[in-house]
Design an enzyme around this catalytic site. Structure first.
Site, PDB file in Angstrom:
ATOM      1  N   ASP A  55       0.849  -1.186   0.000  1.00 37.41           N
ATOM      2  CA  ASP A  55       0.000   0.000   0.000  1.00 37.41           C
ATOM      3  C   ASP A  55       0.886   1.239   0.000  1.00 37.41           C
ATOM      4  OD1 ASP A  55      -3.248   0.221   0.969  1.00 37.41           O
ATOM      5  OD2 ASP A  55      -2.080   2.067   0.942  1.00 37.41           O
ATOM      6  N   ASP A  69       3.647   2.582  -4.710  1.00 44.42           N
ATOM      7  CA  ASP A  69       2.873   3.643  -5.357  1.00 44.42           C
ATOM      8  C   ASP A  69       2.496   3.097  -6.727  1.00 44.42           C
ATOM      9  OD1 ASP A  69       1.822   5.807  -6.698  1.00 44.42           O
ATOM     10  OD2 ASP A  69       3.547   7.125  -6.384  1.00 44.42           O
ATOM     11  N   VAL A  70       1.236   2.681  -6.873  1.00 45.00           N
ATOM     12  CA  VAL A  70       0.855   1.983  -8.109  1.00 45.00           C
ATOM     13  C   VAL A  70       0.851   2.900  -9.326  1.00 45.00           C
ATOM     14  CG1 VAL A  70      -0.474   0.225  -6.868  1.00 45.00           C
ATOM     15  CG2 VAL A  70      -1.643   2.273  -7.750  1.00 45.00           C
ATOM     16  N   ASN A  89      -5.534  -4.394  -6.637  1.00 42.53           N
ATOM     17  CA  ASN A  89      -6.747  -3.946  -5.959  1.00 42.53           C
ATOM     18  C   ASN A  89      -6.763  -2.461  -5.641  1.00 42.53           C
ATOM     19  OD1 ASN A  89      -9.174  -4.293  -4.136  1.00 42.53           O
ATOM     20  ND2 ASN A  89      -7.628  -3.685  -2.639  1.00 42.53           N
ATOM     21  N   TYR A 139     -14.010   7.654 -12.990  1.00 45.35           N
ATOM     22  CA  TYR A 139     -14.091   6.335 -12.364  1.00 45.35           C
ATOM     23  C   TYR A 139     -14.636   5.313 -13.353  1.00 45.35           C
ATOM     24  CZ  TYR A 139     -14.967   2.790  -8.794  1.00 45.35           C
ATOM     25  OH  TYR A 139     -14.972   1.627  -8.050  1.00 45.35           O
ATOM     26  N   LYS A 170     -12.516   1.982 -14.682  1.00 45.96           N
ATOM     27  CA  LYS A 170     -12.959   0.616 -14.390  1.00 45.96           C
ATOM     28  C   LYS A 170     -13.373  -0.132 -15.657  1.00 45.96           C
ATOM     29  CE  LYS A 170     -12.184   0.607  -9.997  1.00 45.96           C
ATOM     30  NZ  LYS A 170     -11.119  -0.255  -9.414  1.00 45.96           N
TER      31      LYS A 170
END
Length: 255
Positions: free
Chosen positions: A37, A63-64, A90, A158, A162
């Site tokens: 995370d 840090d994605v 996730n 968003y 997605k």
């Protein structure tokens, strides 16, 4: 049931909500887990709690939005546990939700997409490259959303991110099948995590969210985690390239 004894998983966004619940479910089934995370202290706290309960886990920073950080995470996980079998991409955020996209600064769109979409892309690449090199196959699971398939007001970034996760899941599954790597996604409805805390203050909004599900309540994180653990297991070995809706039928009726 420890049917995945000895396998290794990375869970991003692991400090809370769906991520922490999934880390715990996987450990119960014998998996050694890297809880990753941007909130490194939170990730280490979850890992410590798992260790105290006799599981094997390690908390790490990621840090994605930074490909180098995601690559370093996978390298560190493999160095710690000597293998990687499961990658759960996730980590994610909601959009601001306060404005029509015509009035949103472009920075808000890029913020949401960089975490929800690019983070999944980086995670799939880093994990799959290791799995391909190891020759052991594996499972990559991405968190999508029912918002990949329906629209709500003021959430264009968003929705875009997605929907991209669903499309990337299908395309990656096709590209990686030759390496015995499955790629699947979960598409939750509303889940009772910190991401929805702002909506609890408005009773009308909160009731609307509850009514969006057939049994008039949102999911608990563990209800999503159970599906993720199933998809990671051999019981789901012939499920590939699909986004599995975990939404109490929210997509199946008109509200």
């Amino acid at each position: 049931m420890r049917d995945m004894e000895g396998r290794v998983a990375i869970v991003t966004g692991g400090a809370g909500g769906i991520g922490s619940a999934t880390a715990r479910r996987l450990v119960e089934r014998g998996v050694r887990v890297v809880v990753a995370d941007r909130d490194e202290a939170g990730a280490r706290r979850v890992a410590d709690e798992i260790q105290a309960a006799c599981g094997e886990a390690e908390g790490m920073f990621v840090d994605v939005t930074d490909e180098a950080s995601v690559n370093a995470l996978v390298d560190a996980a493999v160095a710690r546990f000597s293998r990687l079998d499961i990658m759960f991409n996730n980590a994610g955020v909601f959009g601001d939700g306060a404005r029509n996209f015509l009035d949103d600064p472009p920075e808000e769109y890029f913020r949401v997409v960089s975490i929800n979409q690019h983070g999944v892309f980086y995670g799939m690449r880093a994990a799959a490259r290791h799995m391909r090199q190891a020759g052991t196959g594996g499972v990559i699971i991405n968190t999508a959303s029912i918002y990949a398939f329906i629209a709500d007001r003021n959430q264009l970034p968003y929705h875009a991110s997605k929907a991209a996760v669903v499309a990337m899941t299908k395309a990656a599954a096709l590209d990686l099948a030759r390496y015995n790597i499955r790629v699947v996604a979960v598409a939750p409805g509303m889940v009772n995590t910190g991401l929805v805390d702002n909506w609890r203050q408005d009773e009308r909004v909160w009731n609307t969210i509850q009514r969006a599900h057939m049994r008039r309540r949102m999911a608990e994180p563990d209800e999503i985690a159970r599906v993720v653990a199933f998809l990671a297991s051999d019981d789901a070995r012939f499920i590939n390239g699909h986004a599995i809706c975990v939404d109490d039928g929210a997509l199946s009726f008109k509200r």
